[in-house]
Structure formats: C-alpha cells, structure tokens
Motif scaffolding. Structure first.
Motif, short mmCIF file in Angstrom:
data_model
loop_
_atom_site.label_atom_id
_atom_site.label_comp_id
_atom_site.label_asym_id
_atom_site.label_seq_id
_atom_site.Cartn_x
_atom_site.Cartn_y
_atom_site.Cartn_z
N PHE A 55 0.87 -1.18 0.00
CA PHE A 55 0.00 0.00 0.00
C PHE A 55 0.90 1.23 0.00
N TRP A 56 0.67 2.13 -0.94
CA TRP A 56 1.49 3.33 -1.09
C TRP A 56 0.80 4.52 -0.43
N VAL A 57 1.57 5.25 0.41
CA VAL A 57 1.12 6.51 1.00
C VAL A 57 1.63 7.62 0.11
N ILE A 58 0.72 8.35 -0.49
CA ILE A 58 1.06 9.45 -1.39
C ILE A 58 0.46 10.73 -0.83
N LYS A 59 1.32 11.71 -0.57
CA LYS A 59 0.87 13.00 -0.04
C LYS A 59 0.02 12.84 1.22
N GLY A 60 0.47 11.98 2.13
CA GLY A 60 -0.17 11.85 3.43
C GLY A 60 -1.39 10.96 3.49
N GLN A 61 -1.70 10.26 2.40
CA GLN A 61 -2.86 9.36 2.40
C GLN A 61 -2.53 8.08 1.66
N VAL A 62 -3.01 6.96 2.21
CA VAL A 62 -2.94 5.71 1.46
C VAL A 62 -3.93 5.88 0.31
N GLN A 63 -3.46 5.66 -0.93
CA GLN A 63 -4.33 5.89 -2.08
C GLN A 63 -4.40 4.72 -3.04
N VAL A 64 -3.40 3.85 -3.01
CA VAL A 64 -3.32 2.80 -4.02
C VAL A 64 -2.51 1.63 -3.44
N ARG A 65 -2.78 0.45 -3.99
CA ARG A 65 -2.00 -0.72 -3.59
C ARG A 65 -1.59 -1.48 -4.84
N GLN A 66 -0.52 -2.28 -4.69
CA GLN A 66 -0.04 -3.14 -5.76
C GLN A 66 0.24 -4.52 -5.18
N PRO A 67 -0.23 -5.57 -5.84
CA PRO A 67 0.05 -6.93 -5.35
C PRO A 67 1.55 -7.24 -5.34
N ILE A 68 1.98 -7.95 -4.29
CA ILE A 68 3.37 -8.34 -4.15
C ILE A 68 3.57 -9.70 -4.82
N LEU A 69 4.52 -9.78 -5.75
CA LEU A 69 4.82 -11.04 -6.43
C LEU A 69 5.89 -11.85 -5.70
N ARG A 70 6.95 -11.17 -5.25
CA ARG A 70 8.01 -11.89 -4.53
C ARG A 70 8.97 -10.88 -3.90
N PHE A 71 9.86 -11.42 -3.07
CA PHE A 71 10.94 -10.65 -2.45
C PHE A 71 12.25 -11.31 -2.85
N ASP A 72 13.20 -10.52 -3.31
CA ASP A 72 14.51 -11.02 -3.69
C ASP A 72 15.57 -10.40 -2.80
N ALA A 73 16.45 -11.22 -2.24
CA ALA A 73 17.61 -10.72 -1.51
C ALA A 73 18.66 -10.34 -2.55
N ILE A 74 19.16 -9.11 -2.48
CA ILE A 74 20.15 -8.65 -3.45
C ILE A 74 21.30 -7.97 -2.71
N ARG A 75 22.39 -7.80 -3.42
CA ARG A 75 23.52 -7.04 -2.91
C ARG A 75 23.73 -5.89 -3.89
N THR A 76 23.65 -4.66 -3.38
CA THR A 76 23.79 -3.48 -4.24
C THR A 76 25.27 -3.20 -4.52
N GLU A 77 25.52 -2.23 -5.39
CA GLU A 77 26.89 -1.90 -5.78
C GLU A 77 27.77 -1.53 -4.59
N ASP A 78 27.14 -0.98 -3.54
CA ASP A 78 27.92 -0.59 -2.36
C ASP A 78 28.22 -1.77 -1.43
N GLY A 79 27.82 -2.99 -1.86
CA GLY A 79 28.12 -4.19 -1.09
C GLY A 79 27.15 -4.50 0.04
N ILE A 80 26.09 -3.72 0.15
CA ILE A 80 25.13 -3.90 1.24
C ILE A 80 23.99 -4.79 0.77
N GLU A 81 23.60 -5.74 1.64
CA GLU A 81 22.46 -6.60 1.33
C GLU A 81 21.17 -5.83 1.51
N ARG A 82 20.28 -5.98 0.55
CA ARG A 82 19.01 -5.27 0.56
C ARG A 82 17.91 -6.23 0.12
N CYS A 83 16.70 -5.73 0.11
CA CYS A 83 15.54 -6.51 -0.32
C CYS A 83 14.89 -5.83 -1.52
#
Length: 140
Positions: A55-83
C-alpha cells in the motif's frame, strides 16, 4: 487473511504520477519488472507473497496498492544486502486513508488496510488529487 506492507511513496505527487513512472521503467525492454528496493527483508515475507499488497502513502494518504509477487535478496553496488520487492504493475485504488509520515515500511493487517474503491468506479475515475482533497474535507 493476507498480510500487507505499507510504505511512503516519496517524490510522487499522485497515483497517476506513480503509474507514469512505472510505465517508463517497464518500457526498458523485455523482462523488465516493477521493483522497489528497501533495506530490510521482511521476516514475514512468506505471508505476503501472492496474497498481500504494498500500500502506497502518497501526499499523506494511502491511495493505491499493488500486489506483491516476490521478495529477492540482493547485494547493491555498495556491497550492502538489501531486499528487492517485485510488484505486479496493477494499481488498485483504495479509499483514501490519512497516514502520518514514518520511515521504512510497516506491516499492515487486512483489518487495518483501506478497502478498494472497487464498485465506486465513478470515484476511481476522479483524479487522485481531487479524491485526496475530498477525503481531507470529510466528503469521502
């Protein structure tokens, strides 16, 4: 009941603005997916995949949602693990719900999530800025 996530949509002025931004990213070519990178992998990710939404909060209000397909563990260019949250590029408008600013993301239970506009198709057709203003005035 599904578990959801809620997150601030920073740098976006409206649902239409978010949709345009996503369209631009998806036009990058075949295999392009809509993703959002965050710092922490949710411990309850399995409860959200395929059933939950972001659910996205835009300008102080929840206004829209998007279905979640999956979560991927990644490592960014700075070497930090993220989601990386992979989202279905469907924008489902919700009844406006005021939300104060917060950092990161939060879990959102089905009971606390705003309902989809669904049958209120005439409201869904209104520009999100007008819907937001009507909600602030207590008219929605």
């Amino acid at each position: 009941m599904p578990l959801h996530m809620i997150k601030l949509c920073v740098g976006v002025d409206s649902v239409e603005d978010l949709e345009a931004h996503v369209r631009t990213r998806l036009s990058a070519g075949p295999g392009a997916e809509q993703t959002h990178v965050t710092r922490v992998m949710p411990k309850r990710a399995d409860e959200m995949v395929g059933a939950g939404s972001l659910f996205w909060v835009i300008k102080g209000q929840v206004q829209v949602r998007q279905p979640i397909l999956r979560f991927d563990a990644i490592r960014t260019e700075d070497g930090i693990e993220r989601c990386r949250i992979v989202l279905k590029p469907d924008f489902i408008r919700t009844w406006p719900l005021p939300k104060r600013p917060f950092q990161g993301w939060r879990y959102l239970t089905a009971e606390d999530a705003p309902a989809d506009l669904g049958d209120a198709a005439d409201l869904a057709e209104l520009p999100s800025a007008l819907r937001r203003e009507l909600a602030e005035l207590g008219l929605l």
